[in-house]
Scaffold this motif. Structure first.
Motif, PDB file in Angstrom:
ATOM      1  N   PHE A 108     -26.624  -0.621  14.436  1.00  0.00           N
ATOM      2  CA  PHE A 108     -27.269   0.408  15.253  1.00  0.00           C
ATOM      3  C   PHE A 108     -26.605   0.532  16.627  1.00  0.00           C
ATOM      4  O   PHE A 108     -26.580   1.626  17.203  1.00  0.00           O
ATOM      5  N   ASN A 109     -26.079  -0.562  17.147  1.00  0.00           N
ATOM      6  CA  ASN A 109     -25.360  -0.486  18.420  1.00  0.00           C
ATOM      7  C   ASN A 109     -24.135   0.418  18.301  1.00  0.00           C
ATOM      8  O   ASN A 109     -23.796   1.152  19.237  1.00  0.00           O
ATOM      9  N   VAL A 110     -23.470   0.359  17.148  1.00  0.00           N
ATOM     10  CA  VAL A 110     -22.333   1.254  16.929  1.00  0.00           C
ATOM     11  C   VAL A 110     -22.805   2.707  16.893  1.00  0.00           C
ATOM     12  O   VAL A 110     -22.189   3.591  17.494  1.00  0.00           O
ATOM     13  N   LEU A 111     -23.914   2.957  16.197  1.00  0.00           N
ATOM     14  CA  LEU A 111     -24.423   4.328  16.109  1.00  0.00           C
ATOM     15  C   LEU A 111     -24.829   4.862  17.481  1.00  0.00           C
ATOM     16  O   LEU A 111     -24.559   6.025  17.813  1.00  0.00           O
ATOM     17  N   VAL A 112     -25.491   4.023  18.283  1.00  0.00           N
ATOM     18  CA  VAL A 112     -25.852   4.443  19.643  1.00  0.00           C
ATOM     19  C   VAL A 112     -24.595   4.728  20.457  1.00  0.00           C
ATOM     20  O   VAL A 112     -24.527   5.720  21.203  1.00  0.00           O
ATOM     21  N   ALA A 113     -23.590   3.862  20.309  1.00  0.00           N
ATOM     22  CA  ALA A 113     -22.347   4.062  21.054  1.00  0.00           C
ATOM     23  C   ALA A 113     -21.648   5.346  20.621  1.00  0.00           C
ATOM     24  O   ALA A 113     -21.052   6.056  21.446  1.00  0.00           O
ATOM     25  N   ILE A 114     -21.728   5.665  19.316  1.00  0.00           N
ATOM     26  CA  ILE A 114     -21.118   6.907  18.828  1.00  0.00           C
ATOM     27  C   ILE A 114     -21.818   8.119  19.431  1.00  0.00           C
ATOM     28  O   ILE A 114     -21.169   9.056  19.924  1.00  0.00           O
ATOM     29  N   GLU A 115     -23.147   8.128  19.391  1.00  0.00           N
ATOM     30  CA  GLU A 115     -23.876   9.273  19.947  1.00  0.00           C
ATOM     31  C   GLU A 115     -23.687   9.369  21.453  1.00  0.00           C
ATOM     32  O   GLU A 115     -23.599  10.471  22.013  1.00  0.00           O
ATOM     33  N   THR A 116     -23.630   8.225  22.122  1.00  0.00           N
ATOM     34  CA  THR A 116     -23.420   8.239  23.571  1.00  0.00           C
ATOM     35  C   THR A 116     -22.039   8.781  23.911  1.00  0.00           C
ATOM     36  O   THR A 116     -21.879   9.581  24.849  1.00  0.00           O
ATOM     37  N   LEU A 117     -21.029   8.336  23.157  1.00  0.00           N
ATOM     38  CA  LEU A 117     -19.680   8.840  23.406  1.00  0.00           C
ATOM     39  C   LEU A 117     -19.592  10.330  23.101  1.00  0.00           C
ATOM     40  O   LEU A 117     -18.936  11.091  23.825  1.00  0.00           O
ATOM     41  N   SER A 118     -20.283  10.765  22.040  1.00  0.00           N
ATOM     42  CA  SER A 118     -20.292  12.186  21.717  1.00  0.00           C
ATOM     43  C   SER A 118     -20.885  13.000  22.869  1.00  0.00           C
ATOM     44  O   SER A 118     -20.338  14.044  23.257  1.00  0.00           O
ATOM     45  N   ALA A 119     -21.997  12.507  23.402  1.00  0.00           N
ATOM     46  CA  ALA A 119     -22.617  13.199  24.537  1.00  0.00           C
ATOM     47  C   ALA A 119     -21.721  13.145  25.767  1.00  0.00           C
ATOM     48  O   ALA A 119     -21.641  14.125  26.537  1.00  0.00           O
ATOM     49  N   ALA A 120     -21.035  12.019  25.968  1.00  0.00           N
ATOM     50  CA  ALA A 120     -20.148  11.888  27.125  1.00  0.00           C
ATOM     51  C   ALA A 120     -18.974  12.848  27.026  1.00  0.00           C
ATOM     52  O   ALA A 120     -18.569  13.471  28.026  1.00  0.00           O
ATOM     53  N   GLU A 121     -18.412  12.989  25.823  1.00  0.00           N
ATOM     54  CA  GLU A 121     -17.303  13.923  25.655  1.00  0.00           C
ATOM     55  C   GLU A 121     -17.760  15.370  25.841  1.00  0.00           C
ATOM     56  O   GLU A 121     -17.030  16.187  26.428  1.00  0.00           O
ATOM     57  N   ALA A 122     -18.946  15.681  25.341  1.00  0.00           N
ATOM     58  CA  ALA A 122     -19.475  17.032  25.535  1.00  0.00           C
ATOM     59  C   ALA A 122     -19.711  17.305  27.019  1.00  0.00           C
ATOM     60  O   ALA A 122     -19.415  18.403  27.516  1.00  0.00           O
ATOM     61  N   ALA A 123     -20.240  16.304  27.724  1.00  0.00           N
ATOM     62  CA  ALA A 123     -20.474  16.466  29.162  1.00  0.00           C
ATOM     63  C   ALA A 123     -19.160  16.629  29.909  1.00  0.00           C
ATOM     64  O   ALA A 123     -19.051  17.468  30.824  1.00  0.00           O
ATOM     65  N   GLU A 124     -18.155  15.848  29.518  1.00  0.00           N
ATOM     66  CA  GLU A 124     -16.854  15.974  30.183  1.00  0.00           C
ATOM     67  C   GLU A 124     -16.271  17.368  29.984  1.00  0.00           C
ATOM     68  O   GLU A 124     -15.742  17.980  30.930  1.00  0.00           O
ATOM     69  N   THR A 125     -16.374  17.880  28.755  1.00  0.00           N
ATOM     70  CA  THR A 125     -15.859  19.224  28.476  1.00  0.00           C
ATOM     71  C   THR A 125     -16.591  20.288  29.303  1.00  0.00           C
ATOM     72  O   THR A 125     -15.973  21.172  29.903  1.00  0.00           O
ATOM     73  N   ALA A 126     -17.904  20.164  29.326  1.00  0.00           N
ATOM     74  CA  ALA A 126     -18.687  21.156  30.076  1.00  0.00           C
ATOM     75  C   ALA A 126     -18.416  21.068  31.568  1.00  0.00           C
ATOM     76  O   ALA A 126     -18.311  22.100  32.260  1.00  0.00           O
ATOM     77  N   LEU A 127     -18.290  19.858  32.097  1.00  0.00           N
ATOM     78  CA  LEU A 127     -18.049  19.698  33.531  1.00  0.00           C
ATOM     79  C   LEU A 127     -16.641  20.139  33.912  1.00  0.00           C
ATOM     80  O   LEU A 127     -16.424  20.598  35.042  1.00  0.00           O
ATOM     81  N   LYS A 128     -15.700  19.996  33.007  1.00  0.00           N
ATOM     82  CA  LYS A 128     -14.353  20.508  33.277  1.00  0.00           C
ATOM     83  C   LYS A 128     -14.396  22.036  33.400  1.00  0.00           C
ATOM     84  O   LYS A 128     -13.783  22.626  34.317  1.00  0.00           O
ATOM     85  N   ARG A 129     -15.131  22.655  32.523  1.00  0.00           N
ATOM     86  CA  ARG A 129     -15.259  24.113  32.602  1.00  0.00           C
ATOM     87  C   ARG A 129     -15.996  24.518  33.872  1.00  0.00           C
ATOM     88  O   ARG A 129     -15.661  25.523  34.504  1.00  0.00           O
ATOM     89  N   GLN A 130     -16.983  23.720  34.236  1.00  0.00           N
ATOM     90  CA  GLN A 130     -17.733  24.041  35.452  1.00  0.00           C
ATOM     91  C   GLN A 130     -16.844  23.900  36.680  1.00  0.00           C
ATOM     92  O   GLN A 130     -16.931  24.705  37.626  1.00  0.00           O
TER      93      GLN A 130
END
Length: 461
Positions: A134-156
């Motif tokens: 489950f720690n791997v799954l949490v890390a996957i979802e967290t990284l997914s959210a982090a990458e999405a945030a990075e993409t959105a903030l780059k556009r911003q």
């Protein structure tokens, strides 16, 4: 070992060594055959059981034999050197020994404790494997959210920079957007390292790299497992928890240890039998008869049989000291049993209460993600019409990331607490792993390949 578990292990043994698990069940099967902690527990159980065999052996017949051949040289004598050949056999059988009888009972109790220690280790393997999974799954979802945030903030950041070029935004908006974007980039790098370490922690248990994992769907709705209320779970735990049972048998063993130590004051009775044969040639008594070739030898046999009663009278106080030591060790075990009983009750109640709270928390976290997503979209629109600033959008983006991370943690904490409750109650088995595994239906790694992207920022007018 249950039949379903034995069958699963047999099937897993047929898989190639490079097989990669895709779900929790397959990961657990790999861990069951590759975890060194469980292997050490199995060896420890076997070693502990030999103590009962050795204690019982002391009450069985003890047979010993010996043989010797020797020759003595006597200098300056006019007769041949004497030669002696002898052999003997001895049988000893304990008839009564209070200490030995008590020691057998003590070792048998420890043998039963070893069985429950292994059961506890097997249960622990389930929760250790699930926690790492489950720690791997949490890390996957967290990284997914982090990458999405990075993409959105780059556009911003790009959007703020363009507004600055046309005179529609102050330089502070660009600096704030750049600072937040740089922070998001650093956070993504850190989350990638967290994910790598989580994968490695899972490999540490299974001994095999795990590459494909199944996760929970977005529409996951948790339910309480059957088993009654908190009091019912506590009652089951106090009766079935393997760690508690192991310490209970250790207390019984310590009580027999006291009895064994007190047996040092009691007489012991043993049966013995022996046979000996001895021949000697030569020496000062040598006077052979020329007509009898055997007259040069002196032969003899001995046979004995009887009972031996040993009555201890005084040992300098050592026996009574061993009694006091055994009593102290028994008291230690009793205190450990009480401490374990309290810990089991507390952990069971906490696991049940956390599970109940987790159901409401998951729904609240899900709604928080929906609200944070809506707030972020609204701030984007507000920025376009001039009612919101770039800082408002950046704050809402961070809130959305935090909400997604908290939602992921809440979902998998619920599954882990469900297994922990079964473990504490002493009812954790292969079927529980199967039940949890059925809930994992989504390819978790696909979330990284298809990381959600934020809505394009409004175009500069």
């Amino acid at each position: 070992m249950s039949r379903p578990l034995a069958l699963a292990l047999a099937l897993s043994a047929l898989l190639p060594a490079t097989a990669f698990a895709e779900d929790l069940l397959q990961t657990y099967e790999l861990a069951r055959t590759g975890d060194p902690q469980l292997s050490a527990a199995e060896s420890g159980r076997l070693a502990q059981k030999e103590g009962a065999v050795q204690a019982r052996a002391q009450l069985l017949p003890q047979i010993n034999g010996s043989a010797s051949l020797s020759r003595s040289h006597l200098a300056g004598q006019d007769y041949s050197d004497p030669t002696t050949r002898s052999y003997s056999a001895n049988l000893d059988q304990t008839v009564f020994s209070w200490s030995s009888f008590a020691n057998v009972r003590a070792q048998n109790a420890l043998s039963h404790a070893a069985d429950f220690d292994l059961e506890a280790a097997s249960d622990s393997l389930v929760t250790r494997t699930s926690a790492a999974y489950f720690n791997v799954l949490v890390a996957i979802e967290t990284l997914s959210a982090a990458e999405a945030a990075e993409t959105a903030l780059k556009r911003q950041f790009d959007y703020a920079d363009k507004r600055l070029e046309v005179g529609l935004a102050p330089i502070t908006d660009v600096h704030e957007a750049r600072a937040t974007y740089d922070s998001a980039r650093a956070n993504t790098i850190a989350q990638r390292n967290v994910l790598k370490d989580a994968y490695q922690a899972l490999t540490e248990i299974t001994g095999t790299p795990i590459t494909n994992l199944k996760g929970l769907p977005d529409d996951f709705r948790p339910e309480l497992p059957a088993g009654g209320d908190a009091e019912s779970w506590v009652a089951s735990a106090l009766e079935n928890n393997p760690s508690l049972k192991a310490i209970d048998y250790q207390v019984k063993s310590a009580e027999q240890g006291v009895s064994s130590a007190r047996g040092g004051h009691y007489p012991t009775l043993s049966f013995g039998a022996s046979y000996g044969n001895r021949n000697t040639w030569g020496g000062p008594a040598y006077d052979p008869d020329p007509t009898d070739p055997t007259s040069s030898a002196r032969a003899g046999e001995s046979r004995s049989i009887g009972l031996t009663l040993n009555v201890p009278i005084f040992s300098g106080g050592a026996t009574q000291s061993r009694v006091r030591e055994a009593i102290a060790n028994r008291d230690i075990r009793q205190d450990q049993l009480e401490q374990q009983r309290r810990a089991v009750e507390r952990n069971t109640r906490n696991s049940y209460q956390t599970l109940v709270a987790g159901i409401s928390e998951i729904e609240a976290r899900r709604l928080a993600v929906v609200s944070a997503d809506a707030a972020y979209d609204a701030s984007q629109v507000g920025l376009e019409v001039g009612t919101r600033t770039v800082l408002d959008v950046l704050i809402n983006q961070q809130k959305l990331f935090d909400a997604r991370q908290a939602y992921a943690i809440a979902k998998y904490n619920y599954l882990q607490n469900r297994l922990l409750l079964e473990q504490s109650a002493g009812s954790l088995d292969y079927a529980d792993v199967q039940d949890v595994n059925r809930l994992l239906t989504v390819d978790a790694n696909a979330q990284l390949d298809e990381a959600a992207t934020q809505q394009e920022p409004p175009q500069v007018q």
